[in-house]
Design an enzyme around this catalytic site. Structure first.
Site, short mmCIF file in Angstrom:
data_model
loop_
_atom_site.label_atom_id
_atom_site.label_comp_id
_atom_site.label_asym_id
_atom_site.label_seq_id
_atom_site.Cartn_x
_atom_site.Cartn_y
_atom_site.Cartn_z
N ASP A 120 -0.53 -9.46 -11.36
CA ASP A 120 -0.81 -10.93 -10.87
C ASP A 120 -0.26 -11.88 -11.71
O ASP A 120 0.24 -12.90 -11.15
CB ASP A 120 -2.42 -10.90 -10.76
N GLU A 140 -4.28 -12.87 -16.21
CA GLU A 140 -3.47 -12.55 -14.94
C GLU A 140 -3.29 -13.92 -14.31
O GLU A 140 -2.24 -13.88 -13.22
CB GLU A 140 -3.99 -11.50 -14.16
N CYS A 144 -2.66 -3.92 -18.74
CA CYS A 144 -3.07 -2.92 -17.82
C CYS A 144 -2.14 -3.16 -16.77
O CYS A 144 -2.42 -2.63 -15.78
CB CYS A 144 -4.39 -2.86 -17.67
N HIS A 154 0.92 -1.13 -0.04
CA HIS A 154 0.07 -0.02 -0.04
C HIS A 154 0.80 1.25 -0.01
O HIS A 154 0.46 2.24 -0.68
CB HIS A 154 -1.02 0.02 1.24
N ARG A 182 -13.75 -2.90 -15.10
CA ARG A 182 -13.33 -4.25 -14.67
C ARG A 182 -14.38 -4.50 -13.57
O ARG A 182 -14.68 -3.79 -12.51
CB ARG A 182 -12.21 -4.17 -14.14
C1 PEP Z 1 -2.66 -6.92 -12.31
O1 PEP Z 1 -3.03 -7.81 -11.87
O2 PEP Z 1 -1.97 -6.72 -13.32
C2 PEP Z 1 -3.89 -5.66 -12.46
C3 PEP Z 1 -3.81 -4.89 -13.22
O3 PEP Z 1 -4.86 -6.11 -11.54
P1 PEP Z 1 -4.69 -5.57 -10.03
O4 PEP Z 1 -3.25 -4.79 -10.01
O5 PEP Z 1 -5.78 -4.77 -9.75
O6 PEP Z 1 -4.59 -6.74 -9.25
MG MG Z 2 -4.74 -8.20 -11.00
#
Ligand code: PEP
Ligand code: MG
Length: 579
Positions: free
Chosen positions: A463, A439, A510, A195, A338
């Site tokens: 992820d 992911e 992303c 965080h 999302r």
């Molecule tokens: C990711 O996992 O790359 C992603 C964009 O989602 P988050 O960071 O929200 O898990």
């Molecule tokens: Mg993710």
């Protein structure tokens, strides 16, 4: 003598300033026994301290400067919720009554007991929750000890220009940094996607985490240089280092000021290939900046924040109103919503019952898994997205899909909801694009199967790397394995891009990797044509795209795919800089 200390640079930039150390964990807790006639006073003292701690946190929350990322308030709310939890106070109250302990000592015993439970579990995720307990308990202890609040909480500008060093920083500390003009911070613990790191990036100040024993080597008011790019802190720098870093600061400033000129320039490579550059957004309030940096749309709107820090989950109407107002701000730009990705490191507190503690939350009931198990959380959101699709360019994206059963289940629910809306004569876009985040390695390996059934894919590298390398995103002890350039990661990216190309559907990226300009050319070479990045990084990525010759990058990417290690890939990429 200049001392050079190394940690993990998590938010780039250079800061030069004097040190303020937060000695959070060095409170001297007194132990004594009280008489029976003092029990009532002592219990009241503890309860009043808890109430005051809540008031302090609420005041901090109210003082969040308008310019600060709105993602910060939820972290403070987590600590407020902990202060409301009887687990924290019930046992100390019992100890005061039955054993005659003073309030501070009784609270310390309960803190130790709670922390011990987490330690026993040896679970990295729960270790981060252990830090939350310390943040909250220390706040109460400070009140009990009648110590002054931490210097950085005072609403004045004495800390302007200072660099904070702490063992770890609570969200409440981090939020106030901008307020007080803090120019950088260094923590002894924390991973690159903790965080604290995420908040630093949204505050756009240099930061280093995981710099063990930082507070032992630097003293209060020492002059230090924080290099957030390299993760280096120089204590007591010599003239030569000061000159070098001051020049570096000036160059950085000039460089970023120059970038804004690229806002209107179409993103395409030197050989004329257009590239889509979209933005990642977390909260409805953040949408304004999307237009300011000239993003061509939002490639990732993280909606889980709508569910957080409230007693009941949002209803369909609230989702719908939120999406409508976001579409309004977007003024015709496409929006990829999302569906909620609750669970794992994003707490589920949107009115859900407390479930059993999951020992591996990142591998547990998260995102679409949770949505399918608890349709009352999921269906209102899907219905609202369908309804919003009648009012703008909306796409729906499903996180954490790992097999086709889940995909079919979601598509089936969507068909049911469409029939329902039809029956009620409610408008929606019958051709709403539905896509998946790739992911989970299983989804990347089988991207061709997913691509047949879906309208688009988006690679979530945060992820994907976590699961491919089997490391916890928030654990600094294994962060050295968080390697975006690992050949396994690159091959999964390539597999996904190829699957999309064969099925003739767009594939975006992303995850944080898309926003790191170090990787832009490699990603282009691998075939990526849609980037979705934090707005603060968008123009820098655009600049690299504008300077790139795609034909050359393809051969570089092919060579990278043959490499055996991330280090070898780095060497291959270094060739780009020398020619
Ligand atoms: C990711 O996992 O790359 C992603 C964009 O989602 P988050 O960071 O929200 O898990
Ligand atoms: Mg993710």
């Amino acid at each position: 003598m200049t001392l050079s200390l190394h940690g993990l640079g998590v938010s780039r930039g250079i800061a030069i300033g004097r040190v303020h150390i937060i000695e959070r964990d060095r409170l001297d807790i007194p132990e004594y026994h009280i008489g029976k006639d003092q029990v009532e006073t002592e219990t009241r003292r503890l309860l009043e301290a808890v109430t005051l701690a809540k008031q302090q946190l609420r005041a901090i929350r109210e003082h969040i400067p308008a310019a600060t990322s709105p993602g910060i308030a939820p972290f403070i709310d987590t600590h407020l919720l902990m202060l409301d939890d009887a687990v924290l106070t019930q046992e100390p109250l019992r100890l005061i009554r039955t054993s005659g302990h003073n309030a501070e000592w009784a609270l310390k015993l309960q803190r130790d007991a709670l922390v011990h439970v987490f330690d026993e579990m040896e679970d990295a995720y729960l270790r981060t929750r252990k830090n939350d307990i310390d943040h909250v308990v220390n706040r109460i202890q400070r009140i009990l000890l009648r110590q002054k609040p931490l210097r950085h909480e005072e609403p004045d500008s004495r800390l302007s220009g200072y660099i904070l060093i702490a063992d770890d920083l609570a969200p409440a500390d981090t939020v106030l940094m901008q307020y007080h003009g803090i120019v950088a911070f260094v923590t002894e613990y924390g991973g690159p996607t903790s965080h604290t790191a995420i908040l630093a990036r949204s505050l756009v100040i240099p930061a280093i985490v995981g710099l063990h024993e930082a507070a032992r080597f630097a003293r209060e008011d020492d002059l230090v240089i924080v290099d957030g790019n390299a993760g280096v802190m120089l204590v007591d720098p010599d003239e030569h280092s000061l000159r070098y870093y001051r020049r570096q600061q000036q160059e950085d400033r000039k460089y970023y000021a120059g970038l804004i000129r690229l806002k209107e320039t179409p993103a395409k490579t030197l050989d004329g290939v257009p590239v889509e550059l979209q933005a990642n957004v977390e909260l409805p309030q953040d949408f304004e900046i999307v237009r300011q940096v000239g993003a061509s749309g939002v490639g990732l709107y993280r909606t889980e924040f709508l569910y957080m820090n409230r007693d009941t989950p949002p209803e369909e109407e609230e989702h719908y109103e939120t999406y409508l107002s976001v579409l309004d701000t977007m003024a015709g730009l496409p929006l990829t919503i999302r569906t909620m990705d609750l669970g794992a490191d994003k707490q589920v507190d949107g009115g859900r019952q407390e479930g059993p503690i999951q020992s591996n939350p990142a591998l547990g009931l998260r995102a679409v898994r949770l949505g399918l198990k608890e349709p009352e959380l999921f269906r209102p959101q899907l219905r609202a997205i369908l309804r919003a699709s009648a009012h703008g360019k909306v796409r729906l994206m499903i996180p954490m899909l790992s097999n086709m059963q889940e995909t079919w289940q979601v598509l089936e629910i969507l068909d049911e909801l469409k029939a329902e809306l039809d029956g009620q004569r409610v408008e929606f876009d019958g051709n709403l694009s539905v896509g998946a985040m790739v992911e989970v390695p299983a989804a990347a390996v089988c991207a061709d199967i997913f691509a047949e059934q879906l309208d688009f894919l988006s690679i979530g590298t945060n992820d994907l790397i976590q699961y491919t390398m089997a490391i916890d995103r928030v654990n600094d002890e294994v962060s050295y394995l968080y390697e975006p350039l690992h050949p396994a990661v690159l091959r999964l990216i390539r597999t996904t891009l190829e699957a999309g190309a064969r099925a003739d559907i767009p594939v975006a990226m992303c995850g944080e990797m898309a926003g790191d300009s170090k990787f832009t050319q490699l990603l282009l070479g691998l075939g990526l044509r849609e980037f979705s990045v934090h707005p603060a990084y968008l123009l820098e990525v655009k600049k690299i795209i504008l300077e790139s010759d795609l034909r050359r990058l393809m051969s570089i990417a092919d060579a990278a795919l043959q490499a055996r290690t991330a280090a070898e890939v780095e060497k291959i990429l270094a060739r780009l800089e020398t020619t």
